[in-house]
Design a protein around this motif. Structure first.
Motif, PDB file in Angstrom:
ATOM      1  N   UNK A   1      28.184  -6.218  11.889  1.00  0.00           N
ATOM      2  CA  UNK A   1      27.326  -5.516  10.050  1.00  0.00           C
ATOM      3  C   UNK A   1      26.749  -7.400   9.205  1.00  0.00           C
ATOM      4  N   UNK A   2      25.456  -7.123   9.368  1.00  0.00           N
ATOM      5  CA  UNK A   2      24.995  -7.981   8.591  1.00  0.00           C
ATOM      6  C   UNK A   2      25.211  -8.140   6.886  1.00  0.00           C
ATOM      7  N   UNK A   3      25.198  -9.458   7.278  1.00  0.00           N
ATOM      8  CA  UNK A   3      26.188 -10.197   5.466  1.00  0.00           C
ATOM      9  C   UNK A   3      25.124  -8.769   4.503  1.00  0.00           C
ATOM     10  N   UNK A   4      25.411  -8.217   3.041  1.00  0.00           N
ATOM     11  CA  UNK A   4      24.393  -7.818   2.714  1.00  0.00           C
ATOM     12  C   UNK A   4      23.720  -9.186   1.684  1.00  0.00           C
ATOM     13  N   UNK A   5      23.284 -10.402   1.589  1.00  0.00           N
ATOM     14  CA  UNK A   5      22.696 -11.276   0.932  1.00  0.00           C
ATOM     15  C   UNK A   5      21.906 -11.138   2.425  1.00  0.00           C
ATOM     16  N   UNK A   6      22.078 -11.290   3.415  1.00  0.00           N
ATOM     17  CA  UNK A   6      21.267 -11.524   4.537  1.00  0.00           C
ATOM     18  C   UNK A   6      20.082 -10.267   4.832  1.00  0.00           C
ATOM     19  N   UNK A   7      19.909  -8.798   4.423  1.00  0.00           N
ATOM     20  CA  UNK A   7      19.697  -7.845   4.582  1.00  0.00           C
ATOM     21  C   UNK A   7      18.270  -8.205   4.149  1.00  0.00           C
ATOM     22  N   UNK A   8      17.391  -7.923   4.429  1.00  0.00           N
ATOM     23  CA  UNK A   8      16.114  -7.426   3.644  1.00  0.00           C
ATOM     24  C   UNK A   8      15.785  -6.096   3.528  1.00  0.00           C
ATOM     25  N   UNK A   9      15.269  -5.991   2.566  1.00  0.00           N
ATOM     26  CA  UNK A   9      14.089  -4.405   2.363  1.00  0.00           C
ATOM     27  C   UNK A   9      13.543  -3.866   3.499  1.00  0.00           C
ATOM     28  N   UNK A  10      12.746  -4.454   4.256  1.00  0.00           N
ATOM     29  CA  UNK A  10      13.121  -3.318   5.475  1.00  0.00           C
ATOM     30  C   UNK A  10      13.788  -3.207   6.292  1.00  0.00           C
ATOM     31  N   UNK A  11      15.180  -4.201   6.533  1.00  0.00           N
ATOM     32  CA  UNK A  11      16.203  -3.499   6.921  1.00  0.00           C
ATOM     33  C   UNK A  11      17.115  -1.768   6.286  1.00  0.00           C
ATOM     34  N   UNK A  12      17.047  -1.997   5.070  1.00  0.00           N
ATOM     35  CA  UNK A  12      16.908  -0.475   4.224  1.00  0.00           C
ATOM     36  C   UNK A  12      15.865   0.522   3.700  1.00  0.00           C
ATOM     37  N   UNK A  13      15.203   0.148   4.353  1.00  0.00           N
ATOM     38  CA  UNK A  13      13.975   1.667   3.690  1.00  0.00           C
ATOM     39  C   UNK A  13      13.913   2.375   4.653  1.00  0.00           C
ATOM     40  N   UNK A  14      13.328   3.839   4.200  1.00  0.00           N
ATOM     41  CA  UNK A  14      12.726   4.293   4.654  1.00  0.00           C
ATOM     42  C   UNK A  14      12.073   4.291   5.383  1.00  0.00           C
ATOM     43  N   UNK A  15      11.937   3.951   6.575  1.00  0.00           N
ATOM     44  CA  UNK A  15      10.072   4.437   6.883  1.00  0.00           C
ATOM     45  C   UNK A  15       9.212   5.097   7.335  1.00  0.00           C
ATOM     46  N   UNK A  16       7.960   4.775   7.276  1.00  0.00           N
ATOM     47  CA  UNK A  16       7.339   6.096   7.699  1.00  0.00           C
ATOM     48  C   UNK A  16       6.815   6.906   6.801  1.00  0.00           C
ATOM     49  N   UNK A  17       6.986   6.844   5.389  1.00  0.00           N
ATOM     50  CA  UNK A  17       7.048   8.366   4.189  1.00  0.00           C
ATOM     51  C   UNK A  17       5.928   8.564   3.964  1.00  0.00           C
ATOM     52  N   UNK A  18       5.563  10.480   3.667  1.00  0.00           N
ATOM     53  CA  UNK A  18       4.904  10.770   3.884  1.00  0.00           C
ATOM     54  C   UNK A  18       4.291  10.620   2.990  1.00  0.00           C
ATOM     55  N   UNK A  19       2.922  10.458   2.703  1.00  0.00           N
ATOM     56  CA  UNK A  19       2.062  10.112   1.949  1.00  0.00           C
ATOM     57  C   UNK A  19       1.144  11.136   1.555  1.00  0.00           C
ATOM     58  N   UNK A  20       0.324  11.046   0.017  1.00  0.00           N
ATOM     59  CA  UNK A  20      -0.230  12.151  -0.822  1.00  0.00           C
ATOM     60  C   UNK A  20      -1.547  11.404  -0.172  1.00  0.00           C
ATOM     61  N   UNK A  21      -2.792  12.069  -0.397  1.00  0.00           N
ATOM     62  CA  UNK A  21      -3.990  11.359   0.356  1.00  0.00           C
ATOM     63  C   UNK A  21      -4.541  11.400  -1.168  1.00  0.00           C
ATOM     64  N   UNK A  22      -5.431  10.220  -1.695  1.00  0.00           N
ATOM     65  CA  UNK A  22      -6.270  11.089  -3.542  1.00  0.00           C
ATOM     66  C   UNK A  22      -7.070  11.829  -3.678  1.00  0.00           C
ATOM     67  N   UNK A  23      -7.454  12.278  -2.693  1.00  0.00           N
ATOM     68  CA  UNK A  23      -8.366  14.138  -2.764  1.00  0.00           C
ATOM     69  C   UNK A  23      -7.786  15.004  -2.518  1.00  0.00           C
ATOM     70  N   UNK A  24      -5.636  14.450  -2.953  1.00  0.00           N
ATOM     71  CA  UNK A  24      -5.452  16.074  -2.841  1.00  0.00           C
ATOM     72  C   UNK A  24      -5.620  16.898  -3.996  1.00  0.00           C
ATOM     73  N   UNK A  25      -5.305  17.779  -3.723  1.00  0.00           N
ATOM     74  CA  UNK A  25      -5.114  18.357  -5.541  1.00  0.00           C
ATOM     75  C   UNK A  25      -3.871  18.478  -6.048  1.00  0.00           C
ATOM     76  N   UNK A  26      -3.462  18.843  -7.546  1.00  0.00           N
ATOM     77  CA  UNK A  26      -2.546  18.551  -7.806  1.00  0.00           C
ATOM     78  C   UNK A  26      -1.537  19.690  -7.557  1.00  0.00           C
ATOM     79  N   UNK A  27      -1.988  21.030  -7.028  1.00  0.00           N
ATOM     80  CA  UNK A  27      -1.175  21.970  -6.536  1.00  0.00           C
ATOM     81  C   UNK A  27      -0.790  21.768  -5.176  1.00  0.00           C
ATOM     82  N   UNK A  28      -2.009  20.921  -4.348  1.00  0.00           N
ATOM     83  CA  UNK A  28      -1.347  20.440  -2.862  1.00  0.00           C
ATOM     84  C   UNK A  28       0.294  19.693  -2.836  1.00  0.00           C
ATOM     85  N   UNK A  29      -0.408  18.637  -3.878  1.00  0.00           N
ATOM     86  CA  UNK A  29       1.225  17.361  -3.830  1.00  0.00           C
ATOM     87  C   UNK A  29       2.102  18.257  -4.451  1.00  0.00           C
TER      88      UNK A  29
END
Lengths: 155, 181
Positions: free
Chosen positions: B1-29
């Motif tokens: 297991x890597x030491x915590x100070x060696x971890x980078x954000x990309x190691x712990x993030x949730x990758x490829x999140x669902x995104x909302x297009x800027x044209x989407x309506x509030x109802x859809x979002x």
């Protein structure tokens, strides 16, 4: 209505002398953002939150396996007595800026936890009745509910 | 297991999140957030560039303010408008930055969510829960992870059929409608 009526009785706990790594794992397994730390008489002595982990473990480079909950927890937690009215509890949670508060009995032993979500659920249930009346009087207000059921385009 | 100070954000993030297009309506979002059980989602532009962050609480606050400001405001009309005005300015972090940068940033801004970018594009979403995961498990692949992702971008007003969180939806609807005069 008092907080005793709606607080959660099953509380996720941490021990002061256990390692931060063990406590963090329990947080994830139980899907909670905080653990209540109690003494031998089950009286709350602290709270361990995900914010504590960020600020006092990761940001300072501490080894979570070798530091204890006691070293990084937030001490002297604010508590509610079981007979506190819910309206007052809600006001205090907003004033303190917290989402979860331990509830204690007459001997200050842990009796439960009141989460802001519990209060919102209760109020939402009561407001739901008002919403039904509103929906009858102003049906256009509910138009948007059906729109998202249309087909989606996913790219 | 890597030491915590060696971890980078990309190691712990949730990758490829669902995104909302800027044209989407509030109802859809809103439907996306409720039906998929997400607290927030990034909003991206035509070229995939990060534009903002849409959160459940931010959306609710914005709608409440709109209704308070105008007696004529119709909730159903508001829900058909684009997401732009309800967006928040996101906290953004470089994927290669150390994990402690994410920890300090989220706490300093009292934020629960940060967006992770690489060359200006969203590659992940990171929360205080991810920080807790790093403390508990380091970069172990067996660590429990939330289901947020697949990299889809929702562009229209609707969503595929999926399990509905009826309680949350009812609560949010109730809160929204309770704001009406």
């Amino acid at each position: 209505m008092s907080v005793a009526r709606i607080c959660t009785r099953e509380v996720q706990l941490a021990e002061a002398n256990e390692s931060v790594r063990e406590a963090a794992r329990r947080m994830l397994e139980r899907n909670v953002g905080s653990l209540v730390v109690v003494d031998g008489d089950r009286r709350p002595i602290g709270m361990l939150t995900d914010r504590d982990l960020a600020l006092r473990v990761v940001a300072t480079g501490r080894d979570p396996s070798s530091c204890s909950v006691e070293q990084v927890m937030t001490t002297m937690p604010r508590v509610f007595s079981e007979d506190l009215p819910i309206e007052r509890a809600l006001w205090l949670m907003r004033a303190w800026g917290v989402r979860r508060v331990p509830v204690v009995d007459g001997e200050r032993r842990l009796a439960g936890v009141l989460a802001l979500d519990d209060v919102v659920s209760l109020l939402a249930g009561e407001l739901h009745v008002a919403t039904q009346v509103l929906a009858r009087q102003c049906p256009a207000a509910l138009d948007f509910v059906d729109e998202p059921l249309a087909s989606a385009e996913v790219r | 297991m890597a030491r915590i100070e060696d971890l980078r954000i990309e190691h712990v993030m949730t990758p490829s999140p669902v995104c909302i297009d800027e044209g989407c309506t509030l109802a859809g979002a809103l439907s996306l957030l409720l039906r998929q059980g997400y607290q927030s989602a990034p909003v991206i532009g035509r070229e995939g560039e990060l534009i903002g962050l849409l959160t459940r609480t931010g959306l609710l606050s914005w709608l409440s303010r709109c209704v308070e400001r105008s007696d004529d405001a119709s909730l159903s009309e508001l829900m058909r408008s684009p997401v732009g005005p309800a967006m928040e300015r996101p906290l953004r972090f470089e994927a290669s930055a150390p994990l402690k940068e994410l920890s300090r940033g989220l706490v300093a801004h009292e934020a629960a969510t940060g967006l992770v970018v690489r060359e200006g594009r969203v590659v992940g979403i990171a929360t205080l829960q991810d920080v807790a995961r790093a403390v508990g498990y380091g970069d172990e692949p067996a660590a429990p992870r939330p289901a947020h992702g697949h990299g889809h971008c929702f562009t229209a007003n609707g969503l595929p059929e999926s399990p509905t969180n009826e309680t949350t939806e009812r609560e949010l609807m109730t809160l929204l409608l309770a704001q009406r005069p």
